[in-house]
Design a protein around this motif. Structure first.
Motif, PDB file in Angstrom:
ATOM      1  N   PRO A 120       2.403   6.135  -7.100  1.00  0.00           N
ATOM      2  CA  PRO A 120       1.884   5.161  -8.069  1.00  0.00           C
ATOM      3  C   PRO A 120       1.832   5.747  -9.479  1.00  0.00           C
ATOM      4  CG  PRO A 120       0.538   5.190  -6.088  1.00  0.00           C
ATOM      5  CD  PRO A 120       1.469   6.352  -5.975  1.00  0.00           C
ATOM      6  N   GLU A 135      -4.268  -6.497  -8.904  1.00  0.00           N
ATOM      7  CA  GLU A 135      -4.924  -5.180  -8.874  1.00  0.00           C
ATOM      8  C   GLU A 135      -5.632  -4.904 -10.190  1.00  0.00           C
ATOM      9  OE1 GLU A 135      -2.278  -2.028  -7.951  1.00  0.00           O
ATOM     10  OE2 GLU A 135      -2.415  -2.333  -5.793  1.00  0.00           O
ATOM     11  N   ARG A 192       3.743   1.559  -1.747  1.00  0.00           N
ATOM     12  CA  ARG A 192       4.543   0.882  -2.747  1.00  0.00           C
ATOM     13  C   ARG A 192       5.959   1.434  -2.816  1.00  0.00           C
ATOM     14  NH1 ARG A 192       1.504   0.919  -8.120  1.00  0.00           N
ATOM     15  NH2 ARG A 192       0.065  -0.162  -6.736  1.00  0.00           N
ATOM     16  N   GLY A 219       0.834  -1.203   0.000  1.00  0.00           N
ATOM     17  CA  GLY A 219       0.000   0.000   0.000  1.00  0.00           C
ATOM     18  C   GLY A 219       0.864   1.246   0.000  1.00  0.00           C
ATOM     19  N   GLU A 224      -8.527   7.424  -0.738  1.00  0.00           N
ATOM     20  CA  GLU A 224      -7.474   7.166   0.239  1.00  0.00           C
ATOM     21  C   GLU A 224      -7.704   8.018   1.480  1.00  0.00           C
ATOM     22  OE1 GLU A 224      -3.615   7.667  -1.422  1.00  0.00           O
ATOM     23  OE2 GLU A 224      -3.832   5.999  -2.830  1.00  0.00           O
ATOM     24  N   PRO A 248      -5.551   6.515  -7.699  1.00  0.00           N
ATOM     25  CA  PRO A 248      -6.200   5.387  -7.027  1.00  0.00           C
ATOM     26  C   PRO A 248      -7.661   5.246  -7.466  1.00  0.00           C
ATOM     27  CG  PRO A 248      -6.020   7.247  -5.531  1.00  0.00           C
ATOM     28  CD  PRO A 248      -5.245   7.619  -6.762  1.00  0.00           C
ATOM     29  N   GLN A 249      -8.116   4.013  -7.564  1.00  0.00           N
ATOM     30  CA  GLN A 249      -9.513   3.756  -7.919  1.00  0.00           C
ATOM     31  C   GLN A 249     -10.450   4.037  -6.757  1.00  0.00           C
ATOM     32  OE1 GLN A 249     -10.695   2.910 -11.005  1.00  0.00           O
ATOM     33  NE2 GLN A 249      -8.581   3.285 -11.683  1.00  0.00           N
ATOM     34  N   GLU A 250      -9.966   3.860  -5.548  1.00  0.00           N
ATOM     35  CA  GLU A 250     -10.778   4.073  -4.359  1.00  0.00           C
ATOM     36  C   GLU A 250     -10.221   5.241  -3.549  1.00  0.00           C
ATOM     37  OE1 GLU A 250     -13.512   2.511  -3.817  1.00  0.00           O
ATOM     38  OE2 GLU A 250     -13.304   1.042  -5.432  1.00  0.00           O
TER      39      GLU A 250
END
Length: 532
Positions: free
Chosen positions: A95, A36, A12, A10, A103, A99-101
């Motif tokens: 990243p 993922e 990374r 998480g 944070e 992010p898809q979701e």
């Protein structure tokens, strides 16, 4: 080990940084990315939960952010003024995609210190003496918060009346602080007025484009057979050889020739050199139309001679624009107002409160004697931007005074700063910086190894070691590699020169003294190495 890696995934960056040479880590990371990707494909058709920070959480997070900002600024001098990173340092730390979701806010805040701050040049450190100041004050920060909350796009009076009207009044306030001629003020029914641009570069370009449009229409009115292309290829603009590179860029964007006028021994543009260039170009069939005079050049804070250049421009019918990006703030002090003498000859005048007047970036103040010169160049009225009051003659639509359409509520920052500091407080701030620059000048003059290169008038000192350019380049490289203080150079004629600009709102005599001792120590080291 695998469990530890997955926990770290998480974050990374930490995982890759710590285990990047371990084969098992690389294999695990690859498989995790594949999983993922598969999860993202499966969930693509499933709506994600909509994140919404409510007012309660905003209050809490806002207080935390204010505390963070206050702690940052209070402790800024303990941070290295210049970052110790290499180009491209940041990309591996985050990243490769958003992010898809949602944070957690806490994670984002932690990443500020871990990812952002290591790559920040701390412009507000009291050990930052590079370039020129960029203004910062708590009242301006608070006003910027309110600007963001209101969130209007003030392209017209109707788009947000307060946004337009406060800007008009603040520009008049500031114009009066500078004792500008009445012709530059909007007042009740003046022909001139002020507008906030994004930067001095933008103001120069706006003035050049307005001047280009004005002279083109004048020539076509007198000779209707002239095409715009035929006129454009003959237009010539002029500026000092000490002017900022943004003037050259304005000429490039505007599609006109730009000629650099040789400056005198004090790096000032004088009448004789300008007149000679004008006569040569007119004899060659060219059309002089625009002159930029600089008050407070970037290299050495020199001043073009307005009282000589101005009358020539008026006599020749040439638009005179004044760029006082840095020095203009000092003109609110009576003892420095003489530096603006001759402004009455100008068609437009600009300086940056966001440099030295405690108004955070961006806030570049520009005035014109005739607002129709700007609106005549930029006015466009599609039906979706029209409103019932636009032809009343009582209001201003600032979209006609600038290149962009949209604009922020920037005058709030001026309103907060002017009211909370008062004119006397702002004058005291300017005077303190000027006094500190003279203190540094005095220290330099006491060391026979160094020389002062130009007259110190405001907050900039140009100095160098007596000796070769290579010697001074080595000294600057040593200064900036140690990262205790930060300086940048300039070149005056054939000399490589170090610039010491008093910048930070919190800089004190102690910081100047420490900076000088540091410079002296490094100079001694450089000179010893030269003898070996």
């Amino acid at each position: 080990m695998r469990r530890k890696l997955l926990i770290g995934f998480g974050r990374r960056t930490l995982c890759l940084h710590k285990w990047q040479s371990h084969p098992l880590c690389l294999l695990t990371v690859t498989k995790e990315r594949e999983r993922e990707s598969k999860r993202a494909n499966r969930e693509e058709a499933t709506p994600a939960a909509f994140f919404n920070m409510d007012s309660s959480e905003f209050r809490r997070r806002g207080k935390e952010m204010v505390d963070y900002i206050a702690d940052y600024l209070e402790g800024i001098e303990r941070r290295p003024v210049y970052p110790d990173v290499e180009p491209g340092y940041l990309r591996p730390l985050i990243p490769t995609a958003a992010p898809q979701e949602p944070e957690a806010y806490e994670d984002i805040i932690k990443d500020i210190e871990k990812i952002i701050m290591p790559g920040v040049t701390h412009w507000h450190s009291p050990y930052f003496f590079a370039y020129f100041p960029t203004a910062s004050s708590y009242p301006a920060m608070l006003a910027d918060m309110l600007c963001g909350a209101i969130g209007c796009i003030g392209f017209s009076w109707a788009a947000s009346p307060a946004c337009t009207e406060l800007e008009t009044v603040m520009m008049d306030w500031l114009g009066k602080m500078l004792e500008l001629p009445e012709a530059f003020l909007a007042g009740g029914a003046g022909e001139g007025g002020g507008v906030i641009q994004g930067s001095a570069s933008e103001a120069t370009l706006v003035a050049l484009l307005a001047a280009r449009t004005k002279v083109t229409r004048q020539l076509q009115a007198a000779s209707p057979e002239l095409t715009q292309a035929a006129i454009m290829e003959k237009l010539v603009a002029y500026t000092s050889d000490q002017a900022h590179s943004s003037v050259e860029r304005a000429g490039l964007i505007g599609g006109v020739k730009l000629k650099a006028i040789p400056s005198d021994g004090n790096f000032s543009m004088r009448a004789s050199a300008l007149r000679e260039a004008l006569e040569q170009d007119k004899a060659a069939g060219l059309i002089p139309f625009f002159v930029v005079a600089t008050l407070g050049t970037t290299s050495c804070c020199s001043f073009d001679n307005l009282l000589e250049v101005g009358p020539i421009c008026n006599l020749e019918g040439i638009w005179l624009h004044i760029d006082a990006a840095y020095a203009g703030s000092a003109f609110i002090c009576p003892e420095f107002r003489y530096l603006l003498n001759g402004v009455e000859f100008a068609d437009s005048f600009n300086f940056n409160p966001h440099k030295w007047l405690l108004v955070n970036f961006d806030c570049s103040a520009m005035w014109v004697k005739k607002r129709t010169d700007l609106t005549g160049a930029f006015k466009m009225d599609p039906v979706y931007l029209k409103h019932s009051h636009q032809d009343s003659g009582l209001i201003t639509d600032y979209r006609h005074w600038q290149i962009p359409l949209g604009r922020r509520f920037r005058s709030l920052k001026m309103w907060f700063v002017f009211r909370m500091y008062g004119v006397k407080g702002l004058q005291a701030y300017i005077r303190k910086h000027v006094a500190l620059s003279h203190e540094f000048e005095s220290l330099v003059r006491q060391d026979p190894r160094f020389e002062i290169c130009t007259e110190v008038i405001l907050g900039l000192v140009c100095f160098r070691l007596k000796g070769s350019n290579e010697l001074n380049e080595t000294l600057l490289q040593r200064i900036n590699s140690v990262k205790k203080i930060h300086l940048v150079p300039c070149r005056l004629r054939d000399k490589f020169v170090l610039r010491f600009a008093v910048c930070s709102r919190t800089v004190e005599s102690s910081h100047v003294q420490l900076a000088w001792e540091h410079i002296r120590e490094l100079a001694s080291s450089v000179l010893r190495a030269q003898k070996e």
